[in-house]
Design a protein around this motif. Structure first.
Motif, PDB file in Angstrom:
ATOM      1  N   GLY A 105       0.833  -1.200   0.000  1.00 42.65           N
ATOM      2  CA  GLY A 105       0.000   0.000   0.000  1.00 42.65           C
ATOM      3  C   GLY A 105       0.862   1.240   0.000  1.00 42.65           C
ATOM      4  N   ALA A 144      -4.612   0.555  -0.073  1.00 46.32           N
ATOM      5  CA  ALA A 144      -4.038  -0.780  -0.201  1.00 46.32           C
ATOM      6  C   ALA A 144      -3.656  -1.029  -1.656  1.00 46.32           C
ATOM      7  N   GLN A 149      -4.772  -6.582  -2.576  1.00 44.12           N
ATOM      8  CA  GLN A 149      -6.195  -6.860  -2.773  1.00 44.12           C
ATOM      9  C   GLN A 149      -6.417  -8.095  -3.642  1.00 44.12           C
ATOM     10  N   THR A 155      -9.767  -4.478  -0.020  1.00 46.44           N
ATOM     11  CA  THR A 155      -9.282  -4.074   1.307  1.00 46.44           C
ATOM     12  C   THR A 155      -9.100  -2.567   1.355  1.00 46.44           C
ATOM     13  N   SER A 156      -9.510  -1.961   2.462  1.00 45.95           N
ATOM     14  CA  SER A 156      -9.229  -0.542   2.701  1.00 45.95           C
ATOM     15  C   SER A 156      -8.157  -0.427   3.776  1.00 45.95           C
ATOM     16  N   LEU A 157      -7.334   0.620   3.646  1.00 52.02           N
ATOM     17  CA  LEU A 157      -6.219   0.853   4.568  1.00 52.02           C
ATOM     18  C   LEU A 157      -6.421   2.179   5.282  1.00 52.02           C
ATOM     19  N   ARG A 195      -4.792  -0.101  10.057  1.00 56.13           N
ATOM     20  CA  ARG A 195      -6.035  -0.873  10.100  1.00 56.13           C
ATOM     21  C   ARG A 195      -6.366  -1.326   8.680  1.00 56.13           C
ATOM     22  N   LEU A 196      -6.426  -2.631   8.474  1.00 55.41           N
ATOM     23  CA  LEU A 196      -6.794  -3.230   7.195  1.00 55.41           C
ATOM     24  C   LEU A 196      -8.187  -3.838   7.329  1.00 55.41           C
ATOM     25  N   THR A 197      -9.114  -3.365   6.506  1.00 56.33           N
ATOM     26  CA  THR A 197     -10.493  -3.858   6.563  1.00 56.33           C
ATOM     27  C   THR A 197     -10.787  -4.615   5.275  1.00 56.33           C
ATOM     28  N   THR A 198     -11.016  -5.915   5.415  1.00 54.61           N
ATOM     29  CA  THR A 198     -11.309  -6.798   4.281  1.00 54.61           C
ATOM     30  C   THR A 198     -12.661  -7.445   4.538  1.00 54.61           C
TER      31      THR A 198
END
Length: 222
Positions: A105, A144, A149, A155-157, A195-198
């Motif tokens: 990222g 990201a 991904q 995924t958001s970073l 913070r990685l949101t998948t």
């Protein structure tokens, strides 16, 4: 320890703001200094595991180069307060279990920093100084990478902002009575949480960036 450093920095800055200018028979020194530097931001990072999904993986943050602008107000011949402004873009590389991923990222970093400086030889042609103060770091435009991904899904970073201390040392060398060359080195305490949101899964990593920031530039007193 970190809280003590922050309180000390805040007290120093408050003292500088309240300090009256030295009484002189003539006001013959320049109150304002402006510098433009080329800087390299070199993280000395320590990173933790990416939990819970990648406990054997972590990350590394690349160096970055950028222009830096700063403004110094000299309250006395020896004591000044400097506001430092710059922004840099850094790539985030996978390490450990994510080493084969390459780039994971990137993020932009805006770390406005205020230091209280002491200038040892304000009337000399070569003028060394030291400084200490406080830093507030804002992370923005985090993203990201496509490789990450593709490996784990969309995924958001995000990176949390940081408050820390800053240390500084440098020297000004006259070219003319008003214009000078500047060499400067800063250490900035920057701690963040990635913070990685998948989908519904959230992974977190603690990151201590703590960069060294050497710079060279030109300045003017007026």
């Amino acid at each position: 320890m970190r809280m003590k450093m922050l309180l000390l920095g805040a007290a120093m800055l408050a003292g500088a703001a309240a300090m009256p200018a030295q009484s002189q028979s003539t006001d013959d020194y320049q109150h304002w200094i402006v510098r433009l530097r080329a800087i390299r931001v070199t993280p000395t990072e320590r990173t933790g595991p990416i939990e819970p999904t990648f406990p054997t993986a972590n990350t590394a943050v690349t160096n970055a180069y950028a222009p830096e602008l700063d403004f110094t107000y000299m309250a006395t011949r020896h004591v000044g307060a400097e506001l430092i402004l710059a922004t840099t873009r850094h790539d985030i590389q996978g390490r450990g279990a994510l080493d084969g991923l390459g780039k994971a990222g990137h993020t932009w970093v805006l770390p406005p920093t205020l230091t209280l400086q002491y200038h040892f030889l304000p009337d000399a042609h070569v003028r060394p100084y030291v400084g200490a103060g406080i830093n507030y770091t804002i992370f923005y435009s985090e993203k990201a990478s496509g490789a990450l991904q593709n490996a784990i899904g969309k995924t958001s970073l995000g990176l949390s902002d940081s408050v820390g201390y800053a240390l500084q040392a440098g020297v000004d060398v006259d070219i003319t009575p008003k214009i000078f060359v500047n060499l400067d080195l800063k250490y900035i305490d920057i701690d963040t949480k990635a913070r990685l949101t998948t989908g519904g899964l959230i992974d977190r990593e603690r990151v201590h960036l703590d960069p060294l920031v050497p710079g060279i530039g030109i300045g003017m007193r007026f």
